[in-house]
Scaffold this motif. Sequence first.
Motif, PDB file in Angstrom:
ATOM      1  N   GLN A 361     -12.639   5.860  -2.416  1.00 35.90           N
ATOM      2  CA  GLN A 361     -12.312   5.339  -2.788  1.00 35.90           C
ATOM      3  C   GLN A 361     -10.299   5.279  -2.974  1.00 35.90           C
ATOM      4  OE1 GLN A 361     -15.869   6.787  -4.559  1.00 35.90           O
ATOM      5  NE2 GLN A 361     -15.989   4.715  -3.965  1.00 35.90           N
ATOM      6  N   ARG A 363      -9.298   8.527  -3.550  1.00 37.20           N
ATOM      7  CA  ARG A 363      -8.951   9.234  -4.951  1.00 37.20           C
ATOM      8  C   ARG A 363      -8.336  10.554  -4.205  1.00 37.20           C
ATOM      9  NH1 ARG A 363     -13.361   7.354  -8.933  1.00 37.20           N
ATOM     10  NH2 ARG A 363     -14.624   8.383  -7.020  1.00 37.20           N
ATOM     11  N   TYR A 370      -3.205   7.384  -5.946  1.00 34.88           N
ATOM     12  CA  TYR A 370      -4.560   6.923  -4.843  1.00 34.88           C
ATOM     13  C   TYR A 370      -3.606   7.380  -3.712  1.00 34.88           C
ATOM     14  CZ  TYR A 370      -8.175   4.594  -7.926  1.00 34.88           C
ATOM     15  OH  TYR A 370      -8.373   4.653  -8.881  1.00 34.88           O
ATOM     16  N   TYR A 397     -10.221   1.057   3.261  1.00 32.41           N
ATOM     17  CA  TYR A 397      -9.762   2.170   1.695  1.00 32.41           C
ATOM     18  C   TYR A 397      -8.565   1.137   0.908  1.00 32.41           C
ATOM     19  CZ  TYR A 397     -12.227   6.683   3.486  1.00 32.41           C
ATOM     20  OH  TYR A 397     -13.224   7.229   2.859  1.00 32.41           O
ATOM     21  N   SER A 400     -11.500  -0.623  -1.150  1.00 30.81           N
ATOM     22  CA  SER A 400     -11.802   0.216  -1.902  1.00 30.81           C
ATOM     23  C   SER A 400     -11.228   0.940  -3.336  1.00 30.81           C
ATOM     24  CB  SER A 400     -12.691   1.552  -1.350  1.00 30.81           C
ATOM     25  OG  SER A 400     -13.005   0.741   0.048  1.00 30.81           O
ATOM     26  N   LEU A 401      -9.858   0.795  -2.699  1.00 33.02           N
ATOM     27  CA  LEU A 401      -9.312   1.095  -3.992  1.00 33.02           C
ATOM     28  C   LEU A 401      -9.125   0.303  -4.884  1.00 33.02           C
ATOM     29  CD1 LEU A 401      -5.690   2.355  -3.315  1.00 33.02           C
ATOM     30  CD2 LEU A 401      -5.843   0.525  -4.131  1.00 33.02           C
ATOM     31  N   ASP A 404     -11.938   0.178  -6.903  1.00 30.35           N
ATOM     32  CA  ASP A 404     -11.970   0.796  -8.087  1.00 30.35           C
ATOM     33  C   ASP A 404     -11.137   1.367  -9.260  1.00 30.35           C
ATOM     34  OD1 ASP A 404     -13.424   3.680  -7.963  1.00 30.35           O
ATOM     35  OD2 ASP A 404     -11.391   4.144  -8.390  1.00 30.35           O
TER      36      ASP A 404
END
Length: 560
Positions: A361, A363, A370, A397, A400-401, A404
């Motif tokens: 994610q 992280r 992030y 990404y 995905s971030l 999340d």
Amino acid sequence: MTQYASDFLVIGSGVAGLTAALGLAELGSVAVLAKCGLTDTATLWAQGGIAAVMADTDSFAAHIQDTLVAGAGLCHADVVSHVVQHGPQAIRSLVSQGVAFTREHAEGLAEEGDTYHLTREGGHSQRRVLHAADATGRAIEISLASRARSHPNIRIFEQHLAVDLITGTKLGLPDAACLGAYAFDKQRQQVRTFAAKVTILATGGAGKVYLYTSNPDVATGDGISMAYRAGCRISNMEFIQFHPTCLYHPQAKSFLITEAVRGEGGRLKLINGEPFMQRYDPRAELAPRDIVARAIDAEMKRRGDDHVLLDISHKPAEFIKTHFPNIYQRCLQLGLDMTKGPIPVVPAAHYTCGGVMVDLQGRTDLPRLYAIGEVTHTGLHGANRLASNSLLECVVYAESLCADIGAQWDHLSRLPLPALPAWDESRVTDSDEEVVVSHNWDELRRFMWDYVGIVRSNKRLARAKRRVDLLKAEIDEYYSHFRLSNDLIELRNLVLVADLIIQSAQARHESRGLHFSLDYAPNALPPLDTVMQKDWPAPRLVGIDAAAAPATAASAAAPG
């Protein structure tokens, strides 16, 4: 105003940063820091394209295997699968943001309803690289920047160079979370404080640590350095990808000749016109970049030449002009006609495969921090990046971030922002020795090129380590006494990145992927049929304070 607060702080304005900013703007307010102009990014320079499985003749399994093979056994299989399988969605997202990829048509014209034109690059077994002529990055960057400028929830701060992250630990708070960052306003020559509930690093790579690079001037490793100083783990920094073909011309600073020129039939030749790649790899010009770059470097050193030739003039002139219009025009401006003869090329530092460790994610080790894009080590690239996987990684990404953060936003949105202290300049003065900065900058980039370049050795790395230790001490002393400047901030970051690269290279007692040492024979690769089943090793870390880092950092210095 020296202080600014927002829900999200995005540091960097390339494809990763802007994709994240546009997604997060649907949740709350976003501040975007651009160290120069909004579009002055490495994304803007990307020519080749973005890899994704879009053809019926292609498959996720084939793209995954090509990525794993290029990564020389150090990719993380779960990450590769995640990124590849989200490739088609990444393309749809970019198209929805207005990116116009080149489509297939007999006359080379794009028509609605045409399928996308797919090209092939080194290391790929299929044609799967989407592109916008030969300026894919520019098409993506301009489209995303236009959307970001017009979004009511996004505020853009151009000419703002991030200096350091602000964390609870640094402020003596019990919560170690990232609370924002200090940034140097280059126009006003002052440091501003940016507070945020969530901070995203999207600062790109560190190509400017080398004397010759395809990267723009902004690629100075800022995010990697800031994250390291804040306590994040950094991994795989020995794997610096050198692009095989940058234009060799005194008036062409860092002008890249895309991988797609070789993908469409371009041949590498010596100055006397002799082809040579078949001696180094059965795939010849379509071998992965590390092999091609080392082959060129070896031939240049063997013969004493300062460049080699790239020749696609055997293709029809109209084909070349249609597929590579920007390269053709730029070469023509320099007196080189690639439709009539070869053009001179040399390898140059191109991509940083290591960086800030993140999960699927994005992280990092710090809560509410992030990282996405080239600043990271995700595990996608392993020991060598497959061509055109980088833009794909950025978009996947970033999405995905956003997903999340969106899942946590009900909680995160309620977090209070503590009052952050202003930048303290009470004990520094104006510098009267700027020559120290310029001299150290030149020295650093030269010894990194000479000692930590395409081919390394234990002796060369030891020389580089001695020099970087001296420079670090000198720059730290200078930093503590004088007011900030753009060059000083970037030099401080570059020296730290150089040290991390050297430490990583010294810890790897083998030749693998992009790390090639004269003291170690190339590591044997596993058979292709076992590549996708093997247990992938955890990333190897360097320079970690085991007491302050997660437990897995205790064995960080172990080589191999």
